[in-house]
Design an enzyme around this catalytic site. Structure first.
Site, PDB file in Angstrom:
ATOM      1  N   SER A 230       0.796  -1.291  -0.135  1.00  0.00           N
ATOM      2  CA  SER A 230       0.017  -0.088  -0.280  1.00  0.00           C
ATOM      3  C   SER A 230       1.068   1.702   0.263  1.00  0.00           C
ATOM      4  CB  SER A 230      -0.850   0.293   0.964  1.00  0.00           C
ATOM      5  OG  SER A 230      -0.171   0.105   2.370  1.00  0.00           O
ATOM      6  N   LYS A 231       0.114   2.241  -0.035  1.00  0.00           N
ATOM      7  CA  LYS A 231       1.257   3.946  -0.057  1.00  0.00           C
ATOM      8  C   LYS A 231       1.747   3.500   1.176  1.00  0.00           C
ATOM      9  CE  LYS A 231      -1.635   6.725  -2.576  1.00  0.00           C
ATOM     10  NZ  LYS A 231      -0.641   6.037  -3.956  1.00  0.00           N
TER      11      LYS A 231
END
Ligand code: GLU
Length: 482
Positions: A253-254
């Protein structure tokens, strides 16, 4: 019939690296089998889908070079489209009618809250039960309609027992107990199809032979197989590719520094490096230590039996290594075209194309991403008359700094070298004259000219910086040292 595979993203955000890898595997599959790669946009979830995501996904696929043969934005001579689910509602409605007519589906007038309550009751109940709305009389139905209720179309499973079995292209034989599969929605009360239904309807209509998708699809596949059976259709082969995880074992994810293809592009990675890396992340069948693979190599290596079952861990270090490799291999024209947007964004300017090409060629040996160049330019070619305090501090730690810089300054003032060959001669003679040699000479010079003790060849760097700026940099650095 030759293989027909598809990538079917839901446009609910940028193209996740894991989904990009699924797209890559489908593309490789199609190329390897000389089949057809289809792009379908699954935008039936109207609340979460948007056009910006469609554009972002298309741009990312194009950037990666995963060109599709058929589907969204392509001509449709065989009339198998449209390739966007929101444009296929009538088709789903007709199929829903077919399943209602056969009795495999029923109209259910429960509203969302009621549906949720009966779902919860099923989960608790170990035995499947027949949903009361499967047996509504015409009067009961009319009453619900009169109340203004809109029905959903639900797939009935209470009378289905035994196992659903399929041979997964990646995982081998999978079997699921049908007691675990309870009634599910095909078409919502607003007329929009559910993913499982639309995907089956479309994979069939688009004559898809192999469905290769992420492992989050595993729980859907048995339901989809039941729909195929109910419609009397032959199902495609299914294969489920594992997730890509961050180094901490969580889904990428980010938080891990970037999770979409767009992020990687913005960070200055090259599409050939990303394709190479994503292929490497999930494809076995190559020798230990073999890492550099072009898209063509990956096509040759590809086989669904080579897809790795375990989750892959995304490693920026490996991607950096590959990116640096591909960066060095770029032609001057392509390197320039790719770096210019990064330089412009950073506000860097250059006197001429020739000068720019020479500078890019010099720095590419040290750069890892396209984004690194602007930093080098700012360090080496800035015009502000301020020395970098950190570099000054480091240079102070080297006993020979003042002698090295003083001697160089004097030589450059007397006769500035026009090219790398002349500069090499000059640097040699300055070292000989000052008695400061090797590292003790080059480190302070690099600190003064580039703010860092490491960097590109000084022979080539100095002529690019030019006489005035080099002299100015050395003068202010010496002043700051004093
Ligand atoms: N639209 C689904 C997704 O993006 C596709 C799953 C599939 O390939 O069937 O997850």
């Amino acid at each position: 019939m030759s293989a027909r595979v598809r990538f079917a993203p839901s446009p609910t955000g940028a193209l996740h690296v894991g989904n990009a890898r699924t797209a890559l595997f489908n593309w490789l599959f199609a190329r390897k089998e000389q089949g057809t790669f289809v792009l379908r946009i699954e935008d039936s979830d109207t609340l979460r889908s948007d056009q910006a995501s469609v554009d972002a996904i298309v741009n990312s696929l194009e950037w990666l070079g995963l060109n599709w043969d058929e589907g969204f934005l392509r001509p449709d001579p065989q009339m198998l489209g449209p390739y966007r689910q929101s444009e296929r509602l009538e088709y789903y409605r007709e199929l829903g009618q077919q399943l209602l007519a056969s009795g495999r589906a029923y109209l259910c007038y429960e509203n969302d809250a009621e549906l949720e309550a009966s779902r919860e009751a099923w989960i608790k109940d170990s035995k499947k039960t027949r949903h009361p709305q499967r047996d509504l009389t015409a009067q009961e139905r009319a009453r619900f309609e009169a109340e203004g209720r809109k029905p959903s179309v639900r797939f009935a499973t209470d009378d289905l027992h035994g196992e659903v079995v399929y041979d997964d292209l990646v995982r081998g034989v999978v079997s699921v107990d049908m007691e675990e599969i309870r009634d599910f929605n095909l078409i919502k009360s607003d007329g929009m199809p559910m993913y499982n239904f639309a995907a089956v309807a479309d994979d069939h209509a688009m004559q898809i032979s192999h469905v290769l998708r992420g492992e989050d699809g595993i729980s859907n596949t048995p339901r989809q197989l039941l729909i195929y059976k109910a419609l009397g259709w032959e199902a495609p082969r299914f294969g489920h590719v594992s997730f890509i995880l961050g180094p901490d074992g969580q889904k990428l994810s980010k938080r891990h520094g970037g999770s979409s293809v767009e992020d990687l592009k913005r960070q200055g990675y090259l599409p050939e490096a990303v394709v190479n890396y994503l292929g490497l992340l999930g494809l076995g069948g190559h020798g230990e230590g073999e890492e550099i693979f072009s898209a063509d190599d990956l096509v040759r290596m590809f086989s669904s039996s080579n897809l790795i079952k375990r989750s892959a861990i995304f490693d920026y270090g490996k991607l950096n290594f590959l990116n640096a490799h591909y960066l060095r291999a770029l032609s001057p024209e392509r390197l320039r075209a790719l770096v210019i947007p990064f330089l412009e964004k950073a506000g860097v300017t250059w006197p001429s194309v020739e000068w720019l090409d020479a500078a890019l060629d010099l720095f590419k040996g040290n750069a890892v991403t396209l984004n690194d160049f602007s930093g080098y330019f700012e360090a080496a070619f800035r015009s502000s008359a301020v020395a970098c305090a950190e570099a000054v501090e480091k240079a102070r730690g080297i006993a020979e700094t003042a002698a090295a810089l003083g001697a160089l300054l004097e030589a450059l003032r007397a006769d500035f070298p026009a090219d790398a060959a002349a500069c090499q001669v000059l640097l040699k003679s300055v070292q000989a004259k000052s008695g400061v040699k090797g590292k003790s000479f080059f480190m302070p010079v690099r600190l003064a000219l580039m703010d860092s003790e490491h960097g590109p060849e000084l022979n080539r760097l100095l002529p690019l910086i030019g006489a005035d700026r080099s002299v100015m940099r050395l003068e202010i650095f010496l002043k700051a040292l004093a």
